[in-house]
Write a protein that holds these residues in place. Structure first.
Motif, PDB file in Angstrom:
ATOM      1  N   GLU A  51       0.803  -1.215   0.000  1.00 27.26           N
ATOM      2  CA  GLU A  51       0.000   0.000   0.000  1.00 27.26           C
ATOM      3  C   GLU A  51       0.846   1.280   0.000  1.00 27.26           C
ATOM      4  O   GLU A  51       0.371   2.328  -0.452  1.00 27.26           O
ATOM      5  CB  GLU A  51      -0.937   0.017   1.210  1.00 27.26           C
ATOM      6  CG  GLU A  51      -1.928  -1.128   1.231  1.00 27.26           C
ATOM      7  CD  GLU A  51      -2.808  -1.165  -0.010  1.00 27.26           C
ATOM      8  OE1 GLU A  51      -3.152  -0.077  -0.530  1.00 27.26           O
ATOM      9  OE2 GLU A  51      -3.128  -2.272  -0.467  1.00 27.26           O
ATOM     10  N   LEU A  52       2.083   1.199   0.488  1.00 31.00           N
ATOM     11  CA  LEU A  52       2.921   2.398   0.567  1.00 31.00           C
ATOM     12  C   LEU A  52       4.091   2.358  -0.418  1.00 31.00           C
ATOM     13  O   LEU A  52       4.293   3.308  -1.175  1.00 31.00           O
ATOM     14  CB  LEU A  52       3.459   2.578   1.994  1.00 31.00           C
ATOM     15  CG  LEU A  52       2.418   2.776   3.092  1.00 31.00           C
ATOM     16  CD1 LEU A  52       3.092   2.896   4.444  1.00 31.00           C
ATOM     17  CD2 LEU A  52       1.567   4.010   2.810  1.00 31.00           C
ATOM     18  N   ARG A  56       4.462   3.712  -4.952  1.00 28.97           N
ATOM     19  CA  ARG A  56       5.497   4.733  -5.077  1.00 28.97           C
ATOM     20  C   ARG A  56       6.531   4.322  -6.118  1.00 28.97           C
ATOM     21  O   ARG A  56       6.976   5.145  -6.929  1.00 28.97           O
ATOM     22  CB  ARG A  56       6.144   4.956  -3.718  1.00 28.97           C
ATOM     23  CG  ARG A  56       7.270   5.976  -3.699  1.00 28.97           C
ATOM     24  CD  ARG A  56       7.625   6.323  -2.272  1.00 28.97           C
ATOM     25  NE  ARG A  56       8.783   7.208  -2.175  1.00 28.97           N
ATOM     26  CZ  ARG A  56       9.031   7.994  -1.135  1.00 28.97           C
ATOM     27  NH1 ARG A  56       8.203   8.004  -0.112  1.00 28.97           N
ATOM     28  NH2 ARG A  56      10.101   8.759  -1.122  1.00 28.97           N
ATOM     29  N   GLY A 185       0.501   7.263  -4.198  1.00 28.19           N
ATOM     30  CA  GLY A 185      -0.216   6.023  -3.919  1.00 28.19           C
ATOM     31  C   GLY A 185      -0.862   5.443  -5.157  1.00 28.19           C
ATOM     32  O   GLY A 185      -0.595   5.853  -6.293  1.00 28.19           O
TER      33      GLY A 185
END
Length: 336
Positions: A51-52, A56, A185
């Motif tokens: 998710e992070l 990216r 994101g």
């Protein structure tokens, strides 16, 4: 395609996932990241990686590819090795559009999609202004860059004026002025990837015309190319390519200068090879720059939350070195 070019593409294609994996593992261990990608890992690690970190990484790759393509197209159509989004008004125009969207709250309701529209509009305005100013001096390559720098300065000044109008937004606006992948994101990636594919396809489709335009307007006219029309198409491809990247990550300086020079050195001057090579090198450059910025952040501050070095600062330093070398080479060649 020559055998050497195929080998180079193989190396670049292998280098990109390595750079992406190193970036993905920044802040975690490589083994943990691989375990998550393979479907393992605990909930906390899966949240961090999937998710992070992963979006990216993908945004870095997509934005870098777009900037590499934009620089390659601009250097061909303007016939100047110093051409890049930063010195043609396109980059500053896109930044101005993103800043204006932030200041006037246009990005609040619709998020990144609204910023994208404003950034493309700003990029078109910046590129169009350069096009109008130099319309009667397209053969003067030196003047194109000088005017481009002036146009960029004016548009950057306008962005700073907007900053003074809403100083409380200084943090958010600075991101567009410098360029950073912080906070990128999945919503940014979902917005970016169709444009990445689109500009790559469009740039490769006009690669043959770019080969002709890069030789010179007179040669293009002799072989039957509608110079002004195709120049406009090429600039539009460059504008959209640079603007969508800037709307996503801000002004990552000089990626559009670095990637094409590296691509021509590795695969030659044929744009059917140079364009995809520039995209790969741009993607690797941004991914590596974000890795370096994140690691320096952790080393200096001990925590990414206390201090954040933007990736744009890394690309700016690298690009400045390349810009000086290219400028010296151009000056020397003209003096002989």
């Amino acid at each position: 395609m020559k055998a050497r070019s195929l080998v180079v593409f193989g190396v670049l294609a292998g280098l990109l996932p390595v750079a992406a994996m190193v970036q993905l593992a920044t802040g975690t261990s490589g083994a943990d990241s691989l375990a998550v990608l393979a479907g393992g890992g605990d909930d906390l690690m899966r949240g961090i990686v999937l998710e992070l970190r992963l979006p990216r990484v993908l945004v870095a790759i997509g934005a870098g590819a777009c900037l590499g393509v934009a620089g390659c197209v601009l250097q061909a159509v303007l016939r100047n090795p110093l051409a890049s989004p930063e010195v043609t008004g396109i980059g500053s125009g896109a930044v101005l559009g993103a800043v204006a969207a932030t200041v006037f709250g246009a990005g609040g309701e619709h998020g990144p999609s609204a910023l994208l529209v404003w950034a493309i509009a700003g990029g078109i305005a910046g590129g169009g202004l350069l096009w109008l100013v130099t319309a009667h001096s397209a053969r003067d390559e030196g003047r194109l860059v000088v005017v481009g720098v002036l146009v960029s300065a004016v548009l950057s000044g306008a962005a700073l004026v907007l900053l003074t109008a809403r100083p409380q937004l200084a943090g958010a606006i600075t991101q567009w002025l410098i360029g950073s992948l912080t906070g990128r994101g999945w919503e940014h990636w979902h917005l970016l990837w169709p444009w990445v594919i689109g500009v790559l396809v469009a740039a490769v489709a006009i690669a043959g015309v770019l080969d002709i335009l890069s030789v010179g307007a007179e040669h293009a006219t002799v072989v039957g190319v509608a110079v002004r029309s195709w120049q406009g198409v090429a600039v539009l491809v460059a504008v959209v390519s640079a603007s969508v990247a800037i709307a996503t990550v801000g002004a990552l300086a000089f990626v559009g200068l670095l990637a094409p020079h590296g691509a021509r050195y590795l695969v030659g001057t044929s744009h059917r090879a140079t364009i995809p090579a520039s995209a790969l090198l741009g993607a690797v450059t941004v991914s590596a720059a974000d890795t370096v910025a994140t690691r320096v952040t952790a080393w200096v501050a001990g925590s990414e939350r206390q201090f954040g070095l933007p990736a744009g600062a890394i690309t700016a330093v690298l690009g400045a070195v390349v810009l000086i070398r290219v400028a010296r080479r151009v000056t020397t060649s003209k003096g002989q």
